[in-house]
Enzyme design. Structure first.
Site, short mmCIF file in Angstrom:
data_model
loop_
_atom_site.label_atom_id
_atom_site.label_comp_id
_atom_site.label_asym_id
_atom_site.label_seq_id
_atom_site.Cartn_x
_atom_site.Cartn_y
_atom_site.Cartn_z
CG HIS A 1 13.68 -5.71 -10.27
ND1 HIS A 1 14.06 -6.89 -9.87
CD2 HIS A 1 13.35 -4.85 -9.23
CE1 HIS A 1 13.81 -6.75 -8.53
NE2 HIS A 1 13.82 -5.82 -8.27
CG ASP B 1 14.17 0.39 -5.45
OD1 ASP B 1 13.70 0.21 -4.53
OD2 ASP B 1 14.57 -0.56 -6.09
#
Length: 432
Positions: free
Chosen positions: A310, A367
């Site tokens: 991330h 995600d």
């Protein structure tokens, strides 16, 4: 938590000019050098591509410490809210700054529930889209059209009217999203059932058909509510910054949120979980997972594992730690037999054990797991970013409301470094 610096001011030398700049501090996080007077005193601006080193506002809504893996909504750790709260309560918290008591929440839930309906004219508007239009394009258009329905009855100086606009958006986004889905599959629209709670109401609008009632698995509803909590806000990301930038012009709030949806659609932002499913489809079979991992480690291959690592969280994504457990619970409870979900679980196992990913802290992020859950719930891949938009609307309206009360509120106007031609003379076409 990161420790604030003891610096009170900094001095910048620009040629023969020196300017002393104050240092601002928030409750948590790194100090910020205030540069507003820099152009006037030195004739210089700052250059910061992507504004990654620039604070564009003061906000009391969300705090992130990417190094420590911390996410706070109004000071509450995301882990506590995910365990004990609900999405609608989190939406109230983001909007109002405090958790509601029982009476306040009942009133808020009533207000949201009784603003879920859409004007019947929306049916005609929706019919103007092709059946194969992407749901995000329909969502942008439908939200933009809301500005035409609620344009003349909004006084920006009235806090109650601003609050009503925010409630309408939180209430109607699921109705619009479900309508976009049903239009794409040729199903008749379903009106919201206001005897149901927020998430169950949405699932019924998505999947119920006239030929029979729909039974919602409680685990499915809980998983979706949890995902909505985890996606509700994430500080000054691209879509939230877009909402604030458009809002700084005094634009209608429905137009502001439509702009946020447009920004969210980008594959580098809200489209990441859709990209995860496309990657899983490319891998195709669990027996190909190891070769995919090997390709990802080869910089020359051009292949990337989507849903790992991330930009903000340098160690781990706290939301991923929460949703991972729910992801496995959903797959076990629903007993979904889907080859791509098997690929996902094998990929998770391989990446968590592989030294290459562990050393680089490329752990599965939110995600990765959200895409798997959405697929297990039967939500089409092209609807994944729409789901994100439903949740993030709570954060967007909270930021819009905060912006309207900000005493430093002014129109956004980034600067640039001009790299075009110097002054030159026009030459008539006959002489060129």
């Amino acid at each position: 938590m990161s420790e604030p610096s003891a610096i009170d001011q900094v001095t910048l030398n620009a040629g023969d000019k020196a300017v002393t700049l104050p240092v601002a501090r928030g409750t948590l996080g790194a100090p910020c050098i205030e540069i507003a007077k820099l152009p006037k005193e030195t004739g210089c601006f700052t250059y910061d591509p992507g504004f990654t080193a620039t604070a564009a506002c003061r906000s009391a809504i969300t705090y992130i410490d990417g190094d420590a893996g911390v996410l706070l909504y109004r000071g509450y750790p995301i882990e506590q809210l995910a365990k004990d709260s609900s999405f609608l309560e989190v939406a109230y918290l983001l909007m109002n700054g405090e958790l509601p008591d029982k009476q306040a929440f009942t009133s808020f839930e009533h207000d949201v529930t009784h603003h879920t309906m859409l004007h019947e004219a929306f049916k005609g508007f929706l019919d103007g889209f092709r059946h194969d239009a992407h749901p995000m394009s329909m969502l942008v258009g439908m939200l933009g059209s809301m500005a035409s329905f609620y344009h003349n009855d909004l006084d920006y100086d009235d806090p109650q009217q601003r609050r009503l606009a925010a409630i309408r958006l939180i209430a109607k986004l699921p109705t619009i999203a479900a309508a976009c889905h049903r239009h794409s599959v040729g199903w008749p629209l379903r009106y919201p059932r206001n005897n149901l709670e927020y998430v169950n109401r949405f699932l019924h609008m998505m999947f119920e058909v006239p030929s029979g009632p729909l039974e919602i698995n409680p685990v499915a509803a809980k998983a979706l509510d949890l995902l909505f909590i985890l996606h509700a806000d994430h500080e000054q990301n691209a879509s939230t910054s877009t909402v604030r930038l458009v809002g700084s012009t005094g634009a209608n709030p429905y137009a502001c949120i439509a702009a946020g949806v447009a920004a969210l659609w980008g594959p580098a932002h809200g489209g990441a979980n859709e990209a995860v499913l496309k990657m899983l489809a490319e891998i195709g079979d669990a027996k190909h997972v190891q070769s995919a991992v090997d390709r990802a480690k080869d910089k020359e291959s051009g292949f990337r594992l989507m849903g790992f690592g991330h930009r903000v969280y340098k160690n781990f994504d706290p939301r991923a730690k929460i949703i991972r457990e729910m992801c496995h619970q959903v797959l076990e409870e629903l007993g979904v037999n889907d080859p791509l979900l098997e690929v996902a679980m094998k990929l998770e196992e391989a990446a968590l054990k592989d030294d290459y990913f562990v050393q680089r802290k490329l752990y599965p992020n939110v995600d990765f797991y959200s895409g798997i859950i959405y697929k297990a719930l039967g939500i089409p891949t092209e609807m994944f970013t729409v789901m994100f938009a439903i949740a993030r609307t709570a954060g967007w309206v909270a930021h819009w409301l905060e912006q309207q009360e900000d005493p430093e509120f002014k129109i956004g106007r980034p600067r640039q470094i001009y790299t075009g031609h110097d002054v030159r003379d026009y030459v008539p076409v006959a002489k060129r």
